[in-house]
Design a protein around this motif. Structure first.
Motif, PDB file in Angstrom:
ATOM      1  N   HIS A  55       0.815  -1.213   0.000  1.00  0.00           N
ATOM      2  CA  HIS A  55       0.000   0.000   0.000  1.00  0.00           C
ATOM      3  C   HIS A  55       0.850   1.266   0.000  1.00  0.00           C
ATOM      4  N   ARG A  56       0.282   2.311  -0.522  1.00  0.00           N
ATOM      5  CA  ARG A  56       0.878   3.631  -0.370  1.00  0.00           C
ATOM      6  C   ARG A  56      -0.107   4.478   0.418  1.00  0.00           C
ATOM      7  N   ASN A  57      -1.116   5.012  -0.227  1.00  0.00           N
ATOM      8  CA  ASN A  57      -2.156   5.739   0.502  1.00  0.00           C
ATOM      9  C   ASN A  57      -3.429   5.799  -0.333  1.00  0.00           C
ATOM     10  N   ARG A  58      -4.480   6.314   0.249  1.00  0.00           N
ATOM     11  CA  ARG A  58      -5.781   6.355  -0.416  1.00  0.00           C
ATOM     12  C   ARG A  58      -5.815   7.359  -1.570  1.00  0.00           C
ATOM     13  N   HIS A  59      -4.788   8.177  -1.714  1.00  0.00           N
ATOM     14  CA  HIS A  59      -4.774   9.197  -2.768  1.00  0.00           C
ATOM     15  C   HIS A  59      -3.986   8.778  -3.999  1.00  0.00           C
ATOM     16  N   GLY A  60      -3.297   7.646  -3.935  1.00  0.00           N
ATOM     17  CA  GLY A  60      -2.548   7.205  -5.109  1.00  0.00           C
ATOM     18  C   GLY A  60      -1.589   6.076  -4.781  1.00  0.00           C
ATOM     19  N   GLY A  61      -1.175   5.416  -5.842  1.00  0.00           N
ATOM     20  CA  GLY A  61      -0.192   4.355  -5.710  1.00  0.00           C
ATOM     21  C   GLY A  61      -0.791   3.052  -5.214  1.00  0.00           C
ATOM     22  N   GLY A  62       0.092   2.142  -4.893  1.00  0.00           N
ATOM     23  CA  GLY A  62      -0.299   0.828  -4.402  1.00  0.00           C
ATOM     24  C   GLY A  62      -0.298  -0.212  -5.498  1.00  0.00           C
ATOM     25  N   VAL A  63       0.166  -1.412  -5.160  1.00  0.00           N
ATOM     26  CA  VAL A  63       0.195  -2.527  -6.105  1.00  0.00           C
ATOM     27  C   VAL A  63      -0.384  -3.765  -5.421  1.00  0.00           C
ATOM     28  N   ALA A  64      -0.891  -4.694  -6.246  1.00  0.00           N
ATOM     29  CA  ALA A  64      -1.443  -5.945  -5.717  1.00  0.00           C
ATOM     30  C   ALA A  64      -1.240  -7.052  -6.742  1.00  0.00           C
ATOM     31  N   ILE A  65      -1.097  -8.262  -6.229  1.00  0.00           N
ATOM     32  CA  ILE A  65      -0.994  -9.449  -7.073  1.00  0.00           C
ATOM     33  C   ILE A  65      -2.070 -10.430  -6.613  1.00  0.00           C
ATOM     34  N   TYR A  66      -2.874 -10.894  -7.563  1.00  0.00           N
ATOM     35  CA  TYR A  66      -3.854 -11.942  -7.310  1.00  0.00           C
ATOM     36  C   TYR A  66      -3.365 -13.203  -7.997  1.00  0.00           C
ATOM     37  N   VAL A  67      -3.359 -14.318  -7.268  1.00  0.00           N
ATOM     38  CA  VAL A  67      -2.920 -15.601  -7.812  1.00  0.00           C
ATOM     39  C   VAL A  67      -4.040 -16.614  -7.581  1.00  0.00           C
ATOM     40  N   SER A  68      -4.351 -17.367  -8.609  1.00  0.00           N
ATOM     41  CA  SER A  68      -5.390 -18.390  -8.524  1.00  0.00           C
ATOM     42  C   SER A  68      -5.170 -19.295  -7.322  1.00  0.00           C
ATOM     43  N   ALA A  69      -6.260 -19.677  -6.672  1.00  0.00           N
ATOM     44  CA  ALA A  69      -6.176 -20.576  -5.525  1.00  0.00           C
ATOM     45  C   ALA A  69      -5.625 -21.940  -5.927  1.00  0.00           C
ATOM     46  N   ALA A  70      -5.624 -22.244  -7.215  1.00  0.00           N
ATOM     47  CA  ALA A  70      -5.107 -23.524  -7.704  1.00  0.00           C
ATOM     48  C   ALA A  70      -3.576 -23.550  -7.781  1.00  0.00           C
ATOM     49  N   LEU A  71      -2.941 -22.394  -7.644  1.00  0.00           N
ATOM     50  CA  LEU A  71      -1.481 -22.298  -7.736  1.00  0.00           C
ATOM     51  C   LEU A  71      -0.877 -21.969  -6.373  1.00  0.00           C
ATOM     52  N   PRO A  72       0.160 -22.693  -5.986  1.00  0.00           N
ATOM     53  CA  PRO A  72       0.846 -22.348  -4.736  1.00  0.00           C
ATOM     54  C   PRO A  72       1.602 -21.019  -4.903  1.00  0.00           C
ATOM     55  N   VAL A  73       1.459 -20.150  -3.931  1.00  0.00           N
ATOM     56  CA  VAL A  73       2.154 -18.863  -3.972  1.00  0.00           C
ATOM     57  C   VAL A  73       2.692 -18.548  -2.580  1.00  0.00           C
ATOM     58  N   ARG A  74       3.823 -17.856  -2.582  1.00  0.00           N
ATOM     59  CA  ARG A  74       4.443 -17.448  -1.324  1.00  0.00           C
ATOM     60  C   ARG A  74       5.046 -16.066  -1.524  1.00  0.00           C
ATOM     61  N   LYS A  75       4.725 -15.140  -0.639  1.00  0.00           N
ATOM     62  CA  LYS A  75       5.300 -13.800  -0.696  1.00  0.00           C
ATOM     63  C   LYS A  75       6.745 -13.882  -0.232  1.00  0.00           C
ATOM     64  N   LEU A  76       7.638 -13.222  -0.955  1.00  0.00           N
ATOM     65  CA  LEU A  76       9.057 -13.205  -0.612  1.00  0.00           C
ATOM     66  C   LEU A  76       9.392 -11.876   0.059  1.00  0.00           C
ATOM     67  N   GLN A  77       9.664 -11.931   1.337  1.00  0.00           N
ATOM     68  CA  GLN A  77       9.948 -10.722   2.115  1.00  0.00           C
ATOM     69  C   GLN A  77      11.355 -10.179   1.879  1.00  0.00           C
ATOM     70  N   LEU A  78      12.254 -11.008   1.333  1.00  0.00           N
ATOM     71  CA  LEU A  78      13.671 -10.645   1.237  1.00  0.00           C
ATOM     72  C   LEU A  78      13.939  -9.348   0.484  1.00  0.00           C
ATOM     73  N   ALA A  79      13.103  -9.015  -0.461  1.00  0.00           N
ATOM     74  CA  ALA A  79      13.363  -7.820  -1.266  1.00  0.00           C
ATOM     75  C   ALA A  79      12.408  -6.674  -0.941  1.00  0.00           C
ATOM     76  N   GLU A  80      11.623  -6.817   0.109  1.00  0.00           N
ATOM     77  CA  GLU A  80      10.686  -5.761   0.472  1.00  0.00           C
ATOM     78  C   GLU A  80      11.437  -4.486   0.871  1.00  0.00           C
ATOM     79  N   SER A  81      10.860  -3.361   0.520  1.00  0.00           N
ATOM     80  CA  SER A  81      11.486  -2.077   0.818  1.00  0.00           C
ATOM     81  C   SER A  81      10.409  -1.015   0.959  1.00  0.00           C
ATOM     82  N   ASP A  82      10.567  -0.112   1.900  1.00  0.00           N
ATOM     83  CA  ASP A  82       9.629   0.995   2.044  1.00  0.00           C
ATOM     84  C   ASP A  82       9.836   2.044   0.957  1.00  0.00           C
ATOM     85  N   GLN A  83      10.942   1.957   0.238  1.00  0.00           N
ATOM     86  CA  GLN A  83      11.263   2.944  -0.791  1.00  0.00           C
ATOM     87  C   GLN A  83      10.595   2.650  -2.128  1.00  0.00           C
TER      88      GLN A  83
END
Length: 101
Positions: A55-83
């Motif tokens: 998330h960024r804020n209610r006025h702009g920005g933000g990204v999301a990924i939707y993955v089918s429940a039929a596919l295994p998915v795991r969020k990778l925290q290693l590259a997360e950045s507030d920047q």
């Protein structure tokens, strides 16, 4: 896809119809315009895992990924950045692993 506010009236219904009609397994969105005050249940799609979001804020920005429940998915925290507005995840498709950011 630039969604220009996922919580806009009717937007989630449009996304649901789009994913059903086009047999979408992985959907990447920009400009979700979400923040931590918006509960994830308000932008959940049937037949998909809970969305991975940055998330960024209610006025702009933000990204999301939707993955089918039929596919295994795991969020990778290693590259997360507030920047940066990005999400890293690992998706297993048969014998192939995809890293999406």
């Amino acid at each position: 896809m630039n969604i220009n506010s996922i919580t806009a009236p009717g937007r989630l219904d449009e996304l649901s119809q789009f994913t059903d009609h086009n047999d979408i397994d992985i959907l990447l969105l920009t400009e979700t315009k979400l923040d931590t005050q918006v509960h994830p249940s308000l932008y959940k799609l049937d037949k998909f895992h809970d969305p991975l979001a940055n998330h960024r804020n209610r006025h702009g920005g933000g990204v999301a990924i939707y993955v089918s429940a039929a596919l295994p998915v795991r969020k990778l925290q290693l590259a997360e950045s507030d920047q940066f507005e990005w999400i890293w995840c690992l998706i297993q498709i048969k014998h192939l692993s995809l890293v999406i950011c």
